[in-house]
Every structure is written in C-alpha cells, then in structure tokens.
Design a protein around this motif. Structure first.
Motif, PDB file in Angstrom:
ATOM      1  N   PRO A  69       0.822  -1.210   0.000  1.00 49.01           N
ATOM      2  CA  PRO A  69       0.000   0.000   0.000  1.00 49.01           C
ATOM      3  C   PRO A  69       0.859   1.265   0.000  1.00 49.01           C
ATOM      4  O   PRO A  69       1.993   1.250   0.464  1.00 49.01           O
ATOM      5  N   TYR A  70       0.303   2.330  -0.530  1.00 46.67           N
ATOM      6  CA  TYR A  70       0.960   3.632  -0.475  1.00 46.67           C
ATOM      7  C   TYR A  70      -0.119   4.703  -0.434  1.00 46.67           C
ATOM      8  O   TYR A  70      -1.297   4.442  -0.686  1.00 46.67           O
ATOM      9  N   ASP A  71       0.292   5.926  -0.073  1.00 48.02           N
ATOM     10  CA  ASP A  71      -0.640   7.044  -0.080  1.00 48.02           C
ATOM     11  C   ASP A  71      -0.180   8.062  -1.123  1.00 48.02           C
ATOM     12  O   ASP A  71       0.909   7.977  -1.671  1.00 48.02           O
ATOM     13  N   PHE A  72      -1.049   9.002  -1.412  1.00 44.74           N
ATOM     14  CA  PHE A  72      -0.746  10.081  -2.355  1.00 44.74           C
ATOM     15  C   PHE A  72      -1.413  11.333  -1.817  1.00 44.74           C
ATOM     16  O   PHE A  72      -2.646  11.384  -1.701  1.00 44.74           O
ATOM     17  N   ILE A  73      -0.613  12.332  -1.461  1.00 42.98           N
ATOM     18  CA  ILE A  73      -1.149  13.531  -0.823  1.00 42.98           C
ATOM     19  C   ILE A  73      -0.585  14.771  -1.503  1.00 42.98           C
ATOM     20  O   ILE A  73       0.630  14.918  -1.641  1.00 42.98           O
ATOM     21  N   MET A  74      -1.476  15.644  -1.899  1.00 44.08           N
ATOM     22  CA  MET A  74      -1.090  16.923  -2.491  1.00 44.08           C
ATOM     23  C   MET A  74      -0.297  17.752  -1.478  1.00 44.08           C
ATOM     24  O   MET A  74      -0.602  17.752  -0.284  1.00 44.08           O
ATOM     25  N   VAL A  75       0.737  18.477  -1.957  1.00 44.30           N
ATOM     26  CA  VAL A  75       1.557  19.274  -1.054  1.00 44.30           C
ATOM     27  C   VAL A  75       1.426  20.765  -1.345  1.00 44.30           C
ATOM     28  O   VAL A  75       1.066  21.552  -0.474  1.00 44.30           O
ATOM     29  N   THR A 134       6.383  13.164 -11.762  1.00 48.92           N
ATOM     30  CA  THR A 134       7.759  12.683 -11.856  1.00 48.92           C
ATOM     31  C   THR A 134       8.395  12.719 -10.478  1.00 48.92           C
ATOM     32  O   THR A 134       8.294  13.721  -9.764  1.00 48.92           O
ATOM     33  N   GLN A 135       9.075  11.642 -10.118  1.00 47.06           N
ATOM     34  CA  GLN A 135       9.738  11.582  -8.814  1.00 47.06           C
ATOM     35  C   GLN A 135      10.973  12.462  -8.802  1.00 47.06           C
ATOM     36  O   GLN A 135      11.814  12.385  -9.696  1.00 47.06           O
ATOM     37  N   VAL A 136      11.108  13.317  -7.762  1.00 49.20           N
ATOM     38  CA  VAL A 136      12.278  14.190  -7.633  1.00 49.20           C
ATOM     39  C   VAL A 136      13.056  13.941  -6.350  1.00 49.20           C
ATOM     40  O   VAL A 136      14.164  14.449  -6.181  1.00 49.20           O
ATOM     41  N   LEU A 137      12.493  13.161  -5.405  1.00 49.71           N
ATOM     42  CA  LEU A 137      13.192  12.893  -4.154  1.00 49.71           C
ATOM     43  C   LEU A 137      12.697  11.583  -3.568  1.00 49.71           C
ATOM     44  O   LEU A 137      11.505  11.291  -3.592  1.00 49.71           O
ATOM     45  N   GLU A 138      13.636  10.791  -3.041  1.00 45.82           N
ATOM     46  CA  GLU A 138      13.327   9.574  -2.300  1.00 45.82           C
ATOM     47  C   GLU A 138      14.138   9.590  -1.009  1.00 45.82           C
ATOM     48  O   GLU A 138      15.365   9.766  -1.038  1.00 45.82           O
ATOM     49  N   VAL A 139      13.470   9.431   0.135  1.00 44.82           N
ATOM     50  CA  VAL A 139      14.150   9.423   1.425  1.00 44.82           C
ATOM     51  C   VAL A 139      13.580   8.313   2.291  1.00 44.82           C
ATOM     52  O   VAL A 139      12.388   8.006   2.220  1.00 44.82           O
ATOM     53  N   ALA A 140      14.440   7.721   3.113  1.00 42.88           N
ATOM     54  CA  ALA A 140      14.003   6.707   4.073  1.00 42.88           C
ATOM     55  C   ALA A 140      13.566   7.410   5.357  1.00 42.88           C
ATOM     56  O   ALA A 140      14.154   7.238   6.423  1.00 42.88           O
ATOM     57  N   ASP A 141      12.541   8.206   5.243  1.00 47.96           N
ATOM     58  CA  ASP A 141      12.088   9.045   6.344  1.00 47.96           C
ATOM     59  C   ASP A 141      10.658   9.462   6.068  1.00 47.96           C
ATOM     60  O   ASP A 141      10.075   9.099   5.041  1.00 47.96           O
ATOM     61  N   SER A 154       4.045   8.006   0.544  1.00 49.35           N
ATOM     62  CA  SER A 154       4.715   7.173   1.537  1.00 49.35           C
ATOM     63  C   SER A 154       4.449   5.724   1.189  1.00 49.35           C
ATOM     64  O   SER A 154       3.294   5.341   0.947  1.00 49.35           O
ATOM     65  N   ALA A 155       5.526   4.910   1.160  1.00 51.72           N
ATOM     66  CA  ALA A 155       5.382   3.505   0.800  1.00 51.72           C
ATOM     67  C   ALA A 155       6.538   2.697   1.368  1.00 51.72           C
ATOM     68  O   ALA A 155       7.707   3.019   1.104  1.00 51.72           O
ATOM     69  N   GLN A 156       6.222   1.660   2.161  1.00 54.81           N
ATOM     70  CA  GLN A 156       7.209   0.713   2.668  1.00 54.81           C
ATOM     71  C   GLN A 156       8.406   1.390   3.339  1.00 54.81           C
ATOM     72  O   GLN A 156       9.564   1.043   3.099  1.00 54.81           O
ATOM     73  N   GLY A 157       8.135   2.380   4.174  1.00 53.08           N
ATOM     74  CA  GLY A 157       9.190   3.018   4.932  1.00 53.08           C
ATOM     75  C   GLY A 157       9.926   4.124   4.211  1.00 53.08           C
ATOM     76  O   GLY A 157      10.829   4.740   4.788  1.00 53.08           O
ATOM     77  N   TYR A 158       9.563   4.411   2.980  1.00 51.17           N
ATOM     78  CA  TYR A 158      10.194   5.485   2.208  1.00 51.17           C
ATOM     79  C   TYR A 158       9.166   6.561   1.885  1.00 51.17           C
ATOM     80  O   TYR A 158       7.964   6.293   1.805  1.00 51.17           O
TER      81      TYR A 158
END
Length: 434
Positions: A213-219, A252-259, A234-238
């Motif tokens: 599962p993952y979520d999708f939230i407008m920023v 388009t993805q511009v950032l991936e963080v384990a946070d 947010s998905a699987q700890g990232y």
C-alpha cells in the motif's frame, strides 16, 4: 555534508526512531509548522507537539497556547492561517477551529463536528473565499467552499462516504485553479478544478512504480504557474516527492528518502524547492539534485514569506526551535529555543486559554528546561493575545556549532527523555501484540 560528532549521531538516530512514535503519541516537545499573519510578519504562530507557540513582536517573545485551551486535544493542524483581520484558523484533522481574539478563545465550526476537516485553503487575495476537505471514514466527505470568510460552507463535490479527501490547495497565480487529493475504492486520485470548484476533473494516480500500500497527498502549487505542483507518497518506509508540470496529469519523482516527508515549500519563481522530514531539510535548485542542508538536522519544517525562509529545528539537537534564513537555507538566524518560552499566552481572565493553560505551564516548563518555572501569563484585560510589558525573553541563541557539551545544547536530560520515550513506545507496541 559536515560530519557530526558521535554523540550527536546517536541523538539523531534516537530522534529518527522517535519520529513515528512522536506523531502518534506526542513524543518530545517539538515545533511542527510555522505561519505568519498576512500583511504583518511581526505576528507568528508555531504549531507544536504540545499545542502552539505565539509571538506578537517579530519573534522577540514567545508564549504557549495549550491544546486544552484550544479544544483540539492531540489533533495537530498541518498549518495555521492568520488572516489580515487577526482571525486565526486551522483544520486540525478533526475539527475546524477559529480564534478571533488573537489565540485566547477558540471555537469549532459546527459544519464539521461529525466529520474530519483534513485541510484548509484560503484565497490569496480574497479572504472571504476558503476551501476545506473532509476525510472521516464511513462518513459522507466532500470539498467545501465558503464565500463569507468561513461562516457558512457549501459542498462543491457530491458528498460520498466511499471517498476521503486529504488536502486542498489553491494555485496562487490563478485562484480559480484548485487541486484536491483523495482516496476511494478505485485508488488514489487528484481532483483539478479550473473554475473555482464549480466543476472538477478526476486525475487517477496509479503510480505503478510503488508497491502497495501507499498514499498520495497533495503538497503545494507553484506561485509561478498553476500547472506546476508537488505531491508526496509514503510507501514501505520510504517517502517520495513528486512533481507535475502539466496540471497533475503526470507526476515525476524528484526525491526519495528513508524518512517521513512532513511538508515542502517552493520559492516565488518556482526554481527552488525545500522538502522537510523530522531529521533534515532538503533543498533542490533548478538543474541540481535535491540534497539535505547542514541545518536544521532535526525536526525540519519550511515556510517562506517573501524572500525569507522559516525553518523548524529541534532544540534537543542544535538548540533552536525556529530560525529564519535569507539565503534559501544556507545560513540560519535563530528565533527562539523551547526553553525561552515565557509562559502561557497572555489572555483575559474569562478566556479558555487563560483558564486552562497557566496551571499546566509549570509541568511544561520543566519538560522544556525553561527558566520561567512559574507562569507569566498574567491577564491583559480586553486586549487578549497582546504581550504586555516586561515579558523578558532571553536574547536569541547563537548559531549552532559542533560539539556535545551541555553548553552546546546536548543536555543529558534530552538523551534521557528520548530513551524513556523509546522505552514507553516499545512497551506499548508489545502490549498491542499481546
């Protein structure tokens, strides 16, 4: 990036471990967001894990508003809106609250008493126009519009118990353009309106690159173009920051963080973006990869006002709880530390904040390490929320430096509180398993 001393790395590791627990259980006292009054940057309100902190003098003096006085309990707004006329509003995730006396008396709007007000957006130039999303499970949710400054609300989308809305945003450069993120039985989606909410286009967000599962939230939406926007996943700890340049049709993805990605901000020209997590504030300029800034390195948040960037920090890591930058986050000017809060908010005797907060201040002061052990929130007559003379806040702290001594901010009590918090959280998790 500058290497932190070993004991600071230990503290950062503990802060990171505490981040998820803090969101659910309160955790250590921390700042979470900052808002400025429109047209008057001398008035600031900072959301915190222990209520809110308010300043009426450009950050020289700060006072505490307890959540009991606001009637919000453990619910924390993602942001506050301090309007030109002085009213303060916030969607708490549960209720829509409002103060018309500078933060001393708070009321909940009856329209949302049976649902969850998950987000609030206010028109950039006409404060009579506002939007709210609701997202309570098994309740008919919608996107609501007000044309009288939040007194009455009308659903702009047919209320539906199968749908939950998370966020609504207004494009600053074209306020008729609206975006709202949500979830229903078909998956995550983005709604876009080009006519101030009269009609909507559904933009599905299947995002096959993420495992469910993952979520999708407008920023947020860029000030420079209504077609440029950002969302978080947010998905699987990232956590991932996504960008669209075509009005939400593609991302388009511009950032991936384990946070945990807790918020983002963008420059007026749209060329610089900041992304905040509980540990770092990331910055990405046009043509450059997004990378973490040296500070803040704990409890980051970001809010831009003109050319000034405000950032939340962790007083347990580098002393300051809020600072501002005039060079896009390269250097910071501390505004206050948690231990510098000068007592509860100054309000009239009959106000809920004056009745609820002073008696609670000594315990909070002890937790914060404040030198103001007894409350200084003396009633100020009819001028609720205005700081009186002689508030006596200590001067802003110096810029954070390296080292691990008590003088540099790494007090043994901070490590003790973190360790106790981790222990309590572990026991709760074990109890749930049993």
């Amino acid at each position: 990036m500058k290497t932190l001393p070993p004991c600071w790395r230990l503290l950062l590791a503990l802060v990171t471990l505490r981040a998820t627990a803090a969101l659910a259980h309160g955790g250590l006292p921390e700042t979470t967001n900052v808002s400025l009054r429109r047209g008057n940057d001398s008035d600031l309100i900072v959301g915190a894990s222990f209520g809110a902190v308010i300043s009426r003098d450009s950050g020289q003096t700060w006072r505490w508003i307890c959540p009991e006085g606001m009637g919000i309990g453990a619910w924390r707004p993602e942001r506050y809106f301090w309007l030109t006329d002085g009213d303060i509003l916030a969607a708490t995730g549960n209720s829509l609250v409002r103060s018309s006396d500078g933060g001393c008396t708070w009321s909940m709007h009856p329209t949302f008493k049976d649902t969850w007000a998950t987000s609030l957006a206010v028109h950039p130039t006409d404060e009579r126009i506002m939007y709210v999303t609701t997202g309570k499970p098994y309740v008919a949710n919608s996107v609501y519009r007000s044309e009288d400054g939040g007194q009455t609300w009308t659903p702009m989308v047919t209320p539906n118990a199968e749908t939950r809305y998370s966020v609504v945003r207004i494009a600053p450069s074209d306020p008729r353009r609206l975006y709202a993120s949500g979830l229903d039985g078909s998956g995550m989606f983005l709604l876009r309106s080009d006519d101030a909410g009269q009609s909507w286009t559904r933009l599905p967000q299947p995002l096959p690159q993420f495992q469910t599962p993952y979520d999708f939230i407008m920023v947020m939406v860029s000030e420079a173009s209504p077609d440029v926007l950002w969302a978080k996943v947010s998905a699987q700890g990232y956590s991932y920051l996504l960008k669209s340049t075509d009005g939400g049709a593609t991302m388009t993805q511009v950032l991936e963080v384990a946070d945990i990605l807790i918020g983002a901000e963008v420059s007026a020209d749209g060329n610089t973006v900041w992304a905040a997590t509980p540990v770092y504030l990331y910055r990405g300029r046009e043509g450059e990869a997004i990378a973490p800034l040296p500070l803040p390195n704990g409890n980051a948040c970001a809010k831009r006002s003109g050319d000034v960037l405000y950032g939340c920090g962790s007083s347990w890591v580098h002393e300051w709880a809020l600072a501002r930058s005039r060079d896009e986050g390269t250097t910071w000017e501390p505004l206050f530390r948690l231990k510098d809060i000068a007592g509860s908010h100054v309000c009239g005797e009959s106000t809920p904040v004056q009745q609820a907060c002073p008696s609670r201040w000594p315990q909070v002061a002890a937790t914060l390490g404040s030198s103001v052990a007894t409350d200084g929130g003396v009633p100020s007559g009819s001028d609720g929320g205005t700081n009186g003379p002689g508030d006596g806040t200590s001067p802003p702290p110096p810029a954070a430096k390296g080292g691990c001594s008590t003088a540099s901010g790494l007090a043994p009590s901070a490590l003790l509180l973190l360790t106790l918090g981790l222990s309590r959280h572990s026991r709760r998790r074990q109890a749930r398993r049993d």
